[in-house]
Motif scaffolding. Structure first.
Motif, PDB file in Angstrom:
ATOM      1  N   THR A   9       0.838  -1.205   0.000  1.00 48.52           N
ATOM      2  CA  THR A   9       0.000   0.000   0.000  1.00 48.52           C
ATOM      3  C   THR A   9       0.875   1.258   0.000  1.00 48.52           C
ATOM      4  O   THR A   9       0.524   2.269  -0.589  1.00 48.52           O
ATOM      5  CB  THR A   9      -0.945   0.017   1.221  1.00 48.52           C
ATOM      6  N   ALA A  12       2.041   1.766  -3.564  1.00 51.10           N
ATOM      7  CA  ALA A  12       0.952   2.268  -4.420  1.00 51.10           C
ATOM      8  C   ALA A  12       0.719   3.756  -4.172  1.00 51.10           C
ATOM      9  O   ALA A  12       0.529   4.541  -5.111  1.00 51.10           O
ATOM     10  CB  ALA A  12      -0.326   1.471  -4.136  1.00 51.10           C
ATOM     11  N   TRP A  13       0.760   4.143  -2.906  1.00 48.49           N
ATOM     12  CA  TRP A  13       0.572   5.574  -2.575  1.00 48.49           C
ATOM     13  C   TRP A  13       1.724   6.410  -3.153  1.00 48.49           C
ATOM     14  O   TRP A  13       1.494   7.440  -3.796  1.00 48.49           O
ATOM     15  CB  TRP A  13       0.479   5.742  -1.053  1.00 48.49           C
ATOM     16  N   THR A  16       1.375   7.039  -6.813  1.00 45.93           N
ATOM     17  CA  THR A  16       0.357   8.053  -7.157  1.00 45.93           C
ATOM     18  C   THR A  16       0.905   9.461  -6.926  1.00 45.93           C
ATOM     19  O   THR A  16       0.667  10.371  -7.714  1.00 45.93           O
ATOM     20  CB  THR A  16      -0.912   7.864  -6.290  1.00 45.93           C
ATOM     21  N   ARG A  54      -7.768   7.272  -2.804  1.00 42.04           N
ATOM     22  CA  ARG A  54      -7.937   5.811  -2.917  1.00 42.04           C
ATOM     23  C   ARG A  54      -6.649   5.066  -2.555  1.00 42.04           C
ATOM     24  O   ARG A  54      -6.695   3.899  -2.211  1.00 42.04           O
ATOM     25  CB  ARG A  54      -8.384   5.425  -4.331  1.00 42.04           C
ATOM     26  N   THR A  55      -5.492   5.725  -2.672  1.00 37.83           N
ATOM     27  CA  THR A  55      -4.260   5.032  -2.255  1.00 37.83           C
ATOM     28  C   THR A  55      -3.822   5.429  -0.845  1.00 37.83           C
ATOM     29  O   THR A  55      -3.207   4.637  -0.156  1.00 37.83           O
ATOM     30  CB  THR A  55      -3.090   5.284  -3.238  1.00 37.83           C
TER      31      THR A  55
END
Ligand code: ZN
Length: 476
Positions: A9, A12-13, A16, A54-55
């Motif tokens: 996670t 992914a963040w 972004t 969302r991230t």
């Protein structure tokens, strides 16, 4: 918390955040650092915010014990948050809740996403809140956050007119406060000449201005007045020094009309300021709109691709519609060290999302900011900001730059307020002046006060952030 999910996670963040870091190193145009962000349509901004949200939500859930407990307590899971509209499901977090976390888990609390291993990899720098309520709280920011900080602040400084050719005099003690450090990092990124002004007295600083001719001075509003007077004592007019911009912080400036006019006149300079808070740093939350300068009402743009800003009702904490006056709440999308989901920053303002004449589309706080709700003085149930008193004192012709508000309990057990200020004519008409000032404050704040008019030079001079309120009231 599983390591694989925590790491996944986080990755992914981070990706972004990198995806939307447009114009990472230099401005794209002569006027706007990143037009793709600063002039994006409202729909584009909402899309960027939602994609980041969302991230950031799963990232918090998997990496922060504070957030994990809160999700569980409120029966929420990360997939409940798909877009900005879902944010209202998350109850607002306030300073008291963060304080409890720090008290139970000293010395840092558990809200950060950084564990010891990540802290060691990234490295960090420590800051503290100014401590307007309770003990100052400490914050660490990682060097990853510092890079994003320099980028976002550079965009903000560029919007406020910082360009090649300017020289910036940084009058700050370089203490653990985010404002000056964040400006310093951005100035280095922008390759602007900088004169550090810590560790000298006001005469030495006045001489720096006279010898090295900076064009922009960073200081508190109180200090801008003090330094201007020091220049005058040395036989120089601040307005003739070539300083054309005062970048003020630490205390409200643009929103306090009489202070703003007094500083502008003394220096013949324009005033600009940032807006933000240590909790949702790094980087400024907002900056003076360049179109503000000729308007009567100042405005602050809030940076909406890096944070989500909303206003809530002070009592119910329900989200307010555009145009209503309420308290600021910030969702910080960009910080690994200090992420925030709906943190109550707590300044009153009104928001306007219409396109600004400066070309920027990010929401404006109309009237800028006059002080935290925490600073509110409550005198026998009547509430007022210290800046309302400041505005009355400084609107009064001939009044000195320093003033003091003393709250005390009288012999009858009644809480009373005394406003002490200096005036050049104190010797010839003290009673008349005193009555005029009392009337002025009463009409502005709807409270009866006692004024004390003192000789110039009686009150101590403010070097940095002014302490205007002395509360000597008996506590029950
Ligand atoms: Zn603008």
């Amino acid at each position: 918390m599983s390591n694989a999910r925590a790491d996944g996670t986080r990755a992914a963040w981070l990706s972004t955040i990198h995806k939307f870091r447009y114009d990472p190193d230099r401005p794209a145009t002569a006027e706007i650092w990143s037009p793709r962000l600063d002039t994006a349509s409202r729909d584009e901004l909402l899309d960027i915010q939602s994609e980041k949200l969302r991230t950031v939500v799963p990232f918090l859930y998997e990496n922060s014990a504070f957030y994990r407990r809160r999700f569980d307590r409120h029966g929420l899971i990360p997939s409940d948050f798909r877009s900005v509209e879902d944010l209202v499901k998350w109850p607002v977090v306030d300073k008291a809740e963060m304080m409890t976390d720090v008290t139970e888990h000293p010395p840092y609390g558990t809200y950060t996403t950084m564990n010891d291993e990540v802290w060691a990899q990234r490295g960090w720098m420590m800051f503290s809140s100014s401590g307007s309520t309770g003990v100052p709280r400490v914050f660490r920011y990682s060097h990853f956050d510092r890079e994003g900080w320099a980028w976002a602040n550079a965009r903000a400084l560029f919007a406020m007119g910082f360009r090649a050719g300017e020289t910036v005099f940084m009058i700050t003690g370089y203490g653990p406060h985010v404002w000056a450090w964040g400006v310093q990092y951005a100035l280095a990124k922008m390759e602007l000449p900088t004169i550090p002004g810590g560790g000298m007295d006001s005469r030495a600083r006045a001489n720096v201005i006279l010898r090295f001719r900076p064009t922009i001075v960073l200081c508190t509003p109180s200090y801008a007045l003090h330094l201007g007077r020091t220049l005058q004592e040395l036989g120089h007019e601040p307005a003739a020094t070539g300083v054309h911009t005062l970048f003020l912080g630490g205390e409200p400036a643009l929103a306090v009309d009489a202070t703003r006019r007094r500083i502008e006149k003394l220096w013949n300079a324009r005033l600009v300021e940032f807006y933000g808070c240590t909790e949702a740093a790094p980087h400024a939350g907002g900056y003076s709109c360049p179109a503000t300068q000729n308007d009567a009402v100042p405005a602050t743009h809030l940076m909406e691709d890096v944070q989500i800003w909303e206003l809530v009702d002070p009592e119910s904490r329900a989200t307010l519609p555009e145009g209503a006056r309420g308290l600021t709440v910030c969702t910080n999308l960009h910080s690994e060290s200090s992420p925030q989901l709906r943190f109550l920053v707590g300044d009153y303002t009104t928001l306007d999302t219409s396109r600004c004449v400066c070309g920027r589309t990010h929401v404006r706080a109309v009237g800028s900011f006059a002080g935290r709700a925490d600073d509110l003085i409550n005198l026998r149930g009547i509430k007022m900001y210290p800046v309302q008193i400041e505005d009355a004192v400084r609107a009064f012709s001939g009044s000195g730059d320093e003033f003091e508000i003393v709250l005390s309990t009288n012999a009858d057990g009644l809480d009373v307020m005394t406003v002490r200020c200096e005036h050049a004519d104190h010797a010839t008409d003290p009673g008349g002046l005193q009555r005029r000032l009392e009337r002025e404050i009463r009409s502005r704040c709807e409270v009866r006060v006692t004024a004390e008019v003192l000789a110039p030079g009686t009150l101590p001079k403010t070097e940095f952030k002014a302490k205007r309120v002395r509360d000597l009231r008996h506590k029950d």
